[in-house]
Structures are given as structure tokens and as C-alpha cells.
Design a protein around this motif. Structure first.
Motif, PDB file in Angstrom:
ATOM      1  N   ILE A  21     -36.957 -15.010  31.584  1.00 52.17           N
ATOM      2  CA  ILE A  21     -37.013 -15.375  32.995  1.00 52.17           C
ATOM      3  C   ILE A  21     -35.678 -15.974  33.439  1.00 52.17           C
ATOM      4  O   ILE A  21     -35.173 -15.663  34.521  1.00 52.17           O
ATOM      5  N   GLN A  22     -35.072 -16.798  32.588  1.00 57.25           N
ATOM      6  CA  GLN A  22     -33.770 -17.380  32.926  1.00 57.25           C
ATOM      7  C   GLN A  22     -32.718 -16.281  33.087  1.00 57.25           C
ATOM      8  O   GLN A  22     -31.921 -16.314  34.024  1.00 57.25           O
ATOM      9  N   ILE A  23     -32.730 -15.285  32.211  1.00 58.06           N
ATOM     10  CA  ILE A  23     -31.779 -14.170  32.313  1.00 58.06           C
ATOM     11  C   ILE A  23     -32.000 -13.402  33.613  1.00 58.06           C
ATOM     12  O   ILE A  23     -31.049 -13.047  34.313  1.00 58.06           O
ATOM     13  N   ALA A  24     -33.270 -13.178  33.963  1.00 58.93           N
ATOM     14  CA  ALA A  24     -33.588 -12.452  35.198  1.00 58.93           C
ATOM     15  C   ALA A  24     -33.104 -13.236  36.426  1.00 58.93           C
ATOM     16  O   ALA A  24     -32.516 -12.651  37.352  1.00 58.93           O
ATOM     17  N   LEU A  42     -43.055 -16.786  42.640  1.00 55.21           N
ATOM     18  CA  LEU A  42     -44.068 -15.768  42.395  1.00 55.21           C
ATOM     19  C   LEU A  42     -44.397 -15.675  40.908  1.00 55.21           C
ATOM     20  O   LEU A  42     -45.561 -15.655  40.512  1.00 55.21           O
ATOM     21  N   ILE A  43     -43.355 -15.646  40.088  1.00 55.69           N
ATOM     22  CA  ILE A  43     -43.554 -15.574  38.633  1.00 55.69           C
ATOM     23  C   ILE A  43     -44.305 -16.814  38.147  1.00 55.69           C
ATOM     24  O   ILE A  43     -45.255 -16.717  37.353  1.00 55.69           O
ATOM     25  N   ALA A  99     -46.342 -18.766  39.794  1.00 55.23           N
ATOM     26  CA  ALA A  99     -47.741 -18.739  40.242  1.00 55.23           C
ATOM     27  C   ALA A  99     -48.577 -17.811  39.368  1.00 55.23           C
ATOM     28  O   ALA A  99     -49.707 -18.142  38.989  1.00 55.23           O
ATOM     29  N   ALA A 100     -48.019 -16.652  39.028  1.00 52.14           N
ATOM     30  CA  ALA A 100     -48.744 -15.706  38.170  1.00 52.14           C
ATOM     31  C   ALA A 100     -48.959 -16.299  36.779  1.00 52.14           C
ATOM     32  O   ALA A 100     -50.050 -16.180  36.202  1.00 52.14           O
ATOM     33  N   LEU A 101     -47.930 -16.948  36.243  1.00 53.96           N
ATOM     34  CA  LEU A 101     -48.066 -17.565  34.921  1.00 53.96           C
ATOM     35  C   LEU A 101     -49.080 -18.705  34.932  1.00 53.96           C
ATOM     36  O   LEU A 101     -49.846 -18.862  33.980  1.00 53.96           O
ATOM     37  N   ARG A 102     -49.087 -19.512  36.003  1.00 53.78           N
ATOM     38  CA  ARG A 102     -50.068 -20.610  36.090  1.00 53.78           C
ATOM     39  C   ARG A 102     -51.490 -20.063  36.088  1.00 53.78           C
ATOM     40  O   ARG A 102     -52.403 -20.685  35.548  1.00 53.78           O
TER      41      ARG A 102
END
Length: 192
Positions: free
Chosen positions: A2-5, A24-25, A27-30
């Protein structure tokens, strides 16, 4: 990963866009991995230059917009502080002899059509004082269905961009900057 993205995005997109994608990422992970905690370093927010047109610029713009598609939107933004979506939603029933009653905004829906909605927040509901001259002016420019401006907010913005380019105006003078002119006048008059 995620950091690279995020780092890759930051090279091409604004910090706000990167933060929105990260949101968004997150929220999906939560939702699907509630125990997983992200420790991402996000790009620093950039401070945008706020352009405030002065009286001379506004007077020149008024002269250039008379009789054009920009006439009413420019007046309502610069003299009344309305957003493009509020201008698009404005009807004659909301124009009173001494004020404009802001109660709606016209926005583009997911289906691609315009929809009336409530203002963004409770402070979006407001009464904007106007003169008798402004009252008569606005009513004289409304159509038979009671709309003051027939364009949606995207078209108002597009019309403004074309006007700005055609007249070689400062690139930072976006349509929203006309509201900055109104706000600066209010501050000078002691209106919060």
C-alpha cells in the motif's frame, strides 16, 4: 504494498487524490480485516493559492458578461456568494424582496441527470441579503418555469472556463474565486 502504491500515486496525482484512495482502501480493510492496522505515510497536503479578484477585475468581468450565459452566474457568485450548484437550483420562489433563501443545490447524480438536494450542511441553509435592484434584476432574468439559471453546475463551470480563456483572465480566477470576492467584501463590512 500500500505504501508503494501511495508513493507511485503521489508522483502523478494530488495529495487529496492519494488520501481519498487511501481512505477507500482503509475502509475496505476495516470491513474485511478489522484487526489489520495500516501505518502508511501519506503525501503532505499542499496549500492552494486562493485568488481574490478585486473590485476593478469584477467590474471588468461584469462588463464582459452582460448578455452572455455567464451574466447571472457571475452576479450570483460575486455579489451573493452562491456556489454553482446553488445558482443552478435557484428559483424565483426563493428570491424575496430583501434576500435570497438558499435551500437547495442542483447536482449531477450517478445516473447522469441533475437532481435537487439539500445543502451540504446546516450552514448551507442561509438567507443572503439583496437590494431591490438585485431583486428586480434576478426576477427579470428568470424563465417561465421560475428558474433563474438554466445551467447545471458543471455547465456553469465550463462556461466560466471558456470565458476566462477567451478574455485572458488569470488562470487562478476560477468560478469559485468569485465567491472569495463576496467573502472579502463581507469581511470588510464586518460581516462574519
Amino acid at each position: 504494498l500500500i505504501q508503494i502504491a501511495i508513493n507511485t500515486m503521489a508522483a502523478k496525482y494530488s495529495s487529496k487524490t492519494c488520501r481519498n484512495a487511501h481512505g477507500l482502501i482503509s475502509a475496505a480493510l476495516r470491513l474485511y480485516r478489522p484487526d489489520f492496522v495500516l501505518h502508511t505515510t501519506l503525501p503532505q497536503k499542499s496549500k492552494r493559492e486562493i485568488y481574490v479578484p478585486d473590485e476593478r477585475e469584477i467590474a471588468e468581468i461584469y462588463k464582459l458578461t452582460v448578455g452572455t450565459v455567464n451574466e447571472i452566474p457571475v452576479f450570483l457568485a460575486a455579489e451573493c456568494g452562491l456556489r454553482a450548484s446553488e445558482i443552478s437550483a435557484l428559483c424565483t420562489e426563493n428570491i424575496k424582496p430583501t434576500y435570497i433563501d438558499i435551500i437547495a443545490a442542483r447536482v449531477l447524480g450517478d445516473d447522469g441527470t441533475d437532481h435537487l438536494k439539500s445543502p451540504k450542511s446546516s450552514s448551507g441553509y442561509r438567507k443572503v441579503p439583496i437590494s431591490k435592484i438585485a431583486y428586480d434584476y434576478l426576477l427579470s432574468h428568470s424563465d417561465n418555469n421560475g428558474r433563474v439559471c438554466l445551467y447545471n453546475s458543471a455547465t456553469i463551470g465550463s462556461n466560466w472556463c471558456k470565458f476566462r480563456k477567451r478574455n485572458n483572465l488569470n488562470q487562478n480566477l476560477n468560478f469559485h474565486a468569485l465567491r472569495h470576492h463576496y467573502a472579502s467584501k463581507c469581511i470588510l463590512l464586518g460581516i462574519p
